[in-house]
Design a protein around this motif. Structure first.
Motif, PDB file in Angstrom:
ATOM      1  N   UNK A 168       7.173   5.802   4.513  1.00 30.44           N
ATOM      2  CA  UNK A 168       6.432   4.621   4.965  1.00 30.44           C
ATOM      3  C   UNK A 168       4.970   4.741   4.571  1.00 30.44           C
ATOM      4  N   UNK A 169       4.383   5.911   4.770  1.00 27.33           N
ATOM      5  CA  UNK A 169       2.974   6.113   4.398  1.00 27.33           C
ATOM      6  C   UNK A 169       2.786   5.997   2.890  1.00 27.33           C
ATOM      7  N   UNK A 170       3.728   6.550   2.116  1.00 25.33           N
ATOM      8  CA  UNK A 170       3.638   6.446   0.651  1.00 25.33           C
ATOM      9  C   UNK A 170       3.715   4.982   0.219  1.00 25.33           C
ATOM     10  N   UNK A 171       4.577   4.197   0.873  1.00 24.66           N
ATOM     11  CA  UNK A 171       4.676   2.767   0.580  1.00 24.66           C
ATOM     12  C   UNK A 171       3.350   2.068   0.882  1.00 24.66           C
ATOM     13  N   UNK A 172       2.769   2.353   2.040  1.00 24.28           N
ATOM     14  CA  UNK A 172       1.493   1.743   2.420  1.00 24.28           C
ATOM     15  C   UNK A 172       0.403   2.079   1.408  1.00 24.28           C
ATOM     16  N   UNK A 173       0.341   3.336   1.022  1.00 22.71           N
ATOM     17  CA  UNK A 173      -0.669   3.761   0.053  1.00 22.71           C
ATOM     18  C   UNK A 173      -0.484   3.030  -1.279  1.00 22.71           C
ATOM     19  N   UNK A 174       0.767   2.872  -1.690  1.00 23.91           N
ATOM     20  CA  UNK A 174       1.060   2.202  -2.958  1.00 23.91           C
ATOM     21  C   UNK A 174       0.676   0.728  -2.891  1.00 23.91           C
ATOM     22  N   UNK A 175       0.937   0.068  -1.761  1.00 24.59           N
ATOM     23  CA  UNK A 175       0.545  -1.336  -1.599  1.00 24.59           C
ATOM     24  C   UNK A 175      -0.975  -1.454  -1.726  1.00 24.59           C
ATOM     25  N   UNK A 176      -1.702  -0.544  -1.094  1.00 27.79           N
ATOM     26  CA  UNK A 176      -3.171  -0.562  -1.188  1.00 27.79           C
ATOM     27  C   UNK A 176      -3.609  -0.399  -2.644  1.00 27.79           C
ATOM     28  N   UNK A 177      -2.997   0.527  -3.365  1.00 28.25           N
ATOM     29  CA  UNK A 177      -3.348   0.745  -4.772  1.00 28.25           C
ATOM     30  C   UNK A 177      -3.145  -0.510  -5.611  1.00 28.25           C
TER      31      UNK A 177
END
Length: 182
Positions: A168-177
């Motif tokens: 979930x955190x990796x997904x959030x970080x990717x959305x931000x990127x």
């Protein structure tokens, strides 16, 4: 009767709540909000929650569609939406003094607080100022990010029924990127 009193600047309390996810201080701040709104010396969390409901209504939302049970978000009875969080963030942005306090307190991607070990080596590094939130099978990230063109964007991402908090955190970080690159 023994009484103790300890005071510190509100900014210090907000920084502790936001950077380190200090739930006890979040509960105390909710009561302080109630005291400020009502002028009463003795308040409960209910007074702070009523003030939040007034703001929800002022933002054009129906408070009956949401439930706030505490100040730290750890209750099974807290129900918010990403849209409401973004409207709160946009409201804070429009209030210079509020925004300055909030922005300063938010963890910075790859730098400090609960985002210290996230987003390093990516476009999100130092460009995301956001609060994390997690609960059983729920993981959230909400705050502001700076796009490549310099524009600030308010965002909220809520992952529910998550089996892996790390994913979930990796997904959030990717959305931000992805947003930052636009």
């Amino acid at each position: 009767i023994c009484m103790a009193r300890w005071e510190c600047p509100v900014q210090d309390v907000i920084d502790q709540i936001m950077k380190e996810s200090d739930n006890l201080s979040a509960e105390a701040l909710l009561c302080r909000l109630g005291a400020r709104a009502t002028g009463k010396k003795q308040v409960s969390a209910k007074d702070g929650i009523e003030e939040i409901h007034r703001l929800i209504q002022d933002l054009g939302h129906d408070p009956d569609n949401y439930k706030i049970a505490d100040g730290c978000g750890l209750s099974n009875y807290d129900y918010l939406s990403p849209a409401l969080l973004v409207d709160f963030l946009k409201y804070a942005y429009s209030q210079t003094e509020v925004f300055q306090m909030l922005y300063k307190s938010l963890p910075v991607g790859g730098v400090d607080g609960t985002l210290k070990f996230r987003m390093k080596g990516t476009p999100a590094f130092r460009n995301v100022h956001a609060k994390t939130g997690s609960f059983t099978a729920i993981n959230a990230l909400a705050g502001y990010l700076k796009m490549k063109n310099g524009h600030e964007v308010a965002f909220a991402i809520m992952n529910q029924n998550v089996l892996s908090a790390a994913k979930a955190r990796a997904f959030q970080d990717k959305v931000c990127e992805v947003i930052i690159r636009r």
